[in-house]
Design a protein around this motif. Structure first.
Motif, short mmCIF file in Angstrom:
data_model
loop_
_atom_site.label_atom_id
_atom_site.label_comp_id
_atom_site.label_asym_id
_atom_site.label_seq_id
_atom_site.Cartn_x
_atom_site.Cartn_y
_atom_site.Cartn_z
N ALA A 1 -34.36 -10.28 4.67
CA ALA A 1 -34.65 -9.53 3.22
C ALA A 1 -35.76 -8.61 3.24
O ALA A 1 -35.45 -7.55 2.67
CB ALA A 1 -34.41 -10.71 2.17
N ASP A 2 -36.85 -9.28 3.84
CA ASP A 2 -37.95 -8.19 3.94
C ASP A 2 -37.63 -6.95 4.57
O ASP A 2 -37.97 -5.79 4.15
CB ASP A 2 -38.87 -8.79 4.48
N ALA A 3 -36.98 -7.02 5.75
CA ALA A 3 -36.33 -5.87 6.47
C ALA A 3 -35.56 -4.92 5.77
O ALA A 3 -35.79 -3.62 5.63
CB ALA A 3 -35.76 -6.38 7.88
N ALA A 4 -34.66 -5.62 5.24
CA ALA A 4 -33.83 -4.66 4.12
C ALA A 4 -34.49 -3.88 3.23
O ALA A 4 -34.19 -2.77 2.89
CB ALA A 4 -32.62 -5.60 3.76
N ALA A 5 -35.40 -4.69 2.49
CA ALA A 5 -36.16 -4.13 1.44
C ALA A 5 -36.91 -3.03 1.86
O ALA A 5 -37.05 -1.89 1.22
CB ALA A 5 -37.02 -5.01 0.80
N ALA A 6 -37.60 -3.32 3.22
CA ALA A 6 -38.45 -2.28 3.74
C ALA A 6 -37.46 -0.79 4.25
O ALA A 6 -38.07 0.30 3.98
CB ALA A 6 -39.06 -2.64 5.03
N ALA A 7 -36.58 -1.22 4.70
CA ALA A 7 -35.48 -0.19 5.04
C ALA A 7 -35.09 0.58 3.82
O ALA A 7 -35.09 1.95 4.18
CB ALA A 7 -34.31 -0.63 5.69
N GLY A 8 -34.87 0.07 2.75
CA GLY A 8 -34.45 0.70 1.61
C GLY A 8 -35.57 1.84 0.93
O GLY A 8 -35.44 2.78 0.59
N GLU A 9 -37.01 1.09 0.98
CA GLU A 9 -37.87 1.98 0.72
C GLU A 9 -38.26 3.13 1.28
O GLU A 9 -38.48 4.18 0.85
CB GLU A 9 -39.25 1.10 0.54
N ALA A 10 -38.03 2.94 2.78
CA ALA A 10 -38.39 4.01 3.77
C ALA A 10 -37.12 5.16 3.35
O ALA A 10 -37.46 6.43 3.79
CB ALA A 10 -38.28 3.38 5.10
N ALA A 11 -36.10 4.65 3.23
CA ALA A 11 -34.88 5.47 3.25
C ALA A 11 -34.91 6.41 1.85
O ALA A 11 -34.85 7.64 1.96
CB ALA A 11 -33.68 4.56 3.14
N SER A 12 -35.67 5.69 0.83
CA SER A 12 -35.84 6.39 -0.31
C SER A 12 -36.93 7.61 -0.15
O SER A 12 -36.66 8.70 -0.66
CB SER A 12 -36.19 5.51 -1.32
N ALA A 13 -37.94 7.33 0.45
CA ALA A 13 -38.81 8.23 0.71
C ALA A 13 -38.37 9.21 1.71
O ALA A 13 -38.82 10.42 1.46
CB ALA A 13 -40.20 7.43 1.36
N ALA A 14 -37.59 9.03 2.68
CA ALA A 14 -36.98 10.05 3.59
C ALA A 14 -36.14 10.85 2.86
O ALA A 14 -35.97 12.02 3.13
CB ALA A 14 -36.25 9.23 4.65
N LEU A 15 -35.33 10.17 1.94
CA LEU A 15 -34.50 11.07 1.12
C LEU A 15 -35.07 12.02 0.38
O LEU A 15 -34.55 13.14 0.45
CB LEU A 15 -33.47 9.86 0.20
N ASP A 16 -36.13 11.59 -0.38
CA ASP A 16 -37.03 12.72 -0.88
C ASP A 16 -37.66 13.83 -0.01
O ASP A 16 -37.83 14.97 -0.53
CB ASP A 16 -38.52 11.93 -1.84
N ARG A 17 -37.58 13.62 1.18
CA ARG A 17 -38.38 14.85 1.96
C ARG A 17 -36.95 15.93 2.80
O ARG A 17 -37.43 16.68 3.23
CB ARG A 17 -38.67 14.19 3.27
N THR A 18 -35.72 15.22 2.30
CA THR A 18 -34.83 16.01 2.98
C THR A 18 -34.75 17.36 2.63
O THR A 18 -34.34 18.34 3.41
CB THR A 18 -33.28 15.37 2.77
#
Length: 544
Positions: A164-181
């Protein structure tokens, strides 16, 4: 709230939640779609690909075996992949399946759940497969967002985080990466959008978090920052290819596939070739000459599920094999017996939740789950007109030919279902079903809960009320007396078949008494009774 294990049931639940969440975000994702072609279908393609994955795992006897569930999801996604984003999604699910399967093999099959490290490894492998399928991944796309998610999950797992921690961390990193696209891809910056595929991936990761812990982070609504005209000018600056071509390829080796990739890259753009882990490949390309793209595939192997879709104003070519069947019926029904009755007649069923009306989104989800190119809808009085129109309109916009049949009761729905014939043209089938529904005169019987004055006289609590056309026409001492009186009224214009559906808590003796009444008062008419167990009205009565 403690986190849930990512076992086989949780993986199934995630697939179901992912489809629901993609439905909710499809329009948002589509509005962001400017790369590789501004055809506004990334959300739709990801939705239908994920829906194919979920339907496949639901149809397979995989039980509680998590490698089998993951493999079935991957197989379903590959077979039903739509568009560039769908091909990439199939590779994400394949990455998950291969990592889980390999881990189970190393443990002699003793793998009951995915932990944080295994989840991180699956994301990393998925990123590698997605990159390979694209040939040369472009920064600022879903692959970039996936790589960031994998890195964050790996870091979290290394620090002892659970799945659950890994999934949440992946989601937050994906959100930040999405903003950088937009900073990585000029076409996104000019249109004022983030990457549409990356947004879809974030939906899937958030669905995983919600499955494991019961809730997901709130995300902003991603919308184009530039005026619509700017995006339109951008799309028109270079004429895109006319067609999107997709097919499944079998019977060839890796070298032949790479040769096909080179050939397709000379013909067009957005080439993606995804492997299934065996000898099956999903091929995707945007070209002007659709026939040449198909012929190129035929030159190296056998093709199936060929789909050709117009990307511009060119005439559309109907997809072949994009649906599990050509036509089906979706009936909205209540009660365990009602579900069994309509399903036994070949209909797919949508059942209202207790006390909750059917929403347009629920209807849309069910229309998608049916998996048919054409769907005849029997609302049976359980769907408000505005929700019915909204749900059917959305489904039509996504390529499903929906024909709502005006059935206002389950007895009318049964009459319509009895004449359904998928060998006829849809318009003919719909018209015949609508005539059958309209020809079934119907009414209801309910129990009075208070003293009142009706068109048929006064009533007191416990009386039976026979209702037709929203008016009380019969007041009886109980529901049997009211039903007998209502049948007599409905039979004034004649009839051969009387159908009585008994609701929740209704004694079987009621049906027996009505059978005797019809035998005595209406010679030549047949009465059939089904206990549907529906809520609300005690009886639903139809005459044909």
């Amino acid at each position: 709230m403690s986190a849930r294990r990512l076992d086989a049931p949780a993986l199934r639940a995630w697939a179901h939640a992912a489809v629901d969440d993609l439905i909710a975000h499809t329009d948002e994702i589509n509005r962001l779609n400017v790369f590789p072609v501004a055809d506004a279908d990334t959300g739709t393609n990801m939705l239908f690909t994920m829906r194919s994955a979920w339907a496949h795992v639901d149809a397979e006897p995989v039980g509680g075996d998590i490698p089998a569930v993951a493999s079935a999801l991957a197989a379903g996604a590959l077979q039903g992949a739509r568009g560039n984003s769908g091909v990439i999604l199939s590779q994400i699910l394949l990455g998950l399946a291969e990592v889980i399967t390999n881990a189970a093999a190393q443990r002699d099959g003793a793998l009951s759940a995915v932990d944080g490290a295994l989840f991180a490894a699956a994301l990393r492998h998925a990123a590698a497969l997605a990159g390979t399928s694209m040939g040369a991944p472009v920064p600022g796309t879903i692959v970039s967002v996936l790589e960031a998610a994998a890195e964050a999950a790996e870091r979290c797992a290394a620090e002892g985080g659970d799945v659950a921690d890994a999934a949440a961390a992946a989601g937050e990193a994906a959100s930040a990466a999405l903003d950088r696209t937009p900073q990585q891809l000029d076409v996104l910056a000019k249109a004022g959008v983030v990457d549409s595929g990356g947004r879809g991936l974030l939906v899937l990761l958030d669905a995983m978090t919600a499955t494991l812990v019961g809730h997901a982070p709130r995300r902003p609504v991603y919308a184009p920052a530039a005026p619509p005209a700017a995006s339109a000018d951008l799309a028109a600056s270079e004429a895109p290819p006319q067609f999107e071509v997709m097919y499944l390829l079998t019977g060839c080796g890796a070298s032949a596939v790479e040769g096909l990739r080179a050939t397709l890259e000379q013909m067009g753009e957005s080439v993606a070739i995804a492997a299934s882990g065996s000898d099956q490949f999903s091929v995707h390309v945007h070209v002007d000459d659709a026939g040449a793209a198909v012929e190129a595939g035929l030159g190296v192997g056998s093709l199936s599920r060929i789909q050709i879709t117009a990307l511009t104003g060119a005439p559309s070519v109907k997809s072949a094999g994009g649906w599990a069947r050509e036509r089906a019926v979706l009936a909205v029904v209540d009660g365990d017996g009602g579900v069994e009755l309509f399903a036994g007649e070949g209909a797919h069923v949508l059942r209202p939740e207790e006390g909750e009306p059917i929403s347009a989104q629920q209807l849309l989800r069910s229309l998608i789950d049916v998996g048919a190119a054409q769907v005849m809808v029997l609302p049976n009085g359980y769907v408000a007109a505005e929700e019915l129109v909204a749900g059917c309109t959305a489904a039509i916009g996504w390529g499903i030919d929906v024909v709502p049949v005006p059935a206002g009761s389950m007895v009318q729905g049964l009459a319509a279902l009895a004449v359904h014939d998928e060998s006829r043209q849809a318009v003919d089938d719909g018209y015949t079903m609508a005539r059958a529904a309209a020809g079934a005169r119907h009414g209801t019987v309910r129990v009075a809960t208070e003293e009142a004055l009706t068109w048929a006289g006064g009533c007191k609590p416990g009386d039976g009320l026979g209702i037709a056309g929203d008016e009380v026409l019969i007041v009886g001492s109980d529901i049997t007396a009211a039903a007998a009186g209502l049948i007599d009224l409905l039979m004034v214009a004649g009839g051969e078949l009387i159908t009585v559906l008994t609701g929740e808590g209704v004694d079987g003796a009621v049906g027996e008494a009505l059978q005797a009444h019809v035998h005595r008062e209406h010679l030549g008419a047949e009465l059939v009774t089904y206990h549907t167990g529906h809520r609300g009205d005690a009886l639903l009565i139809g005459v044909e």
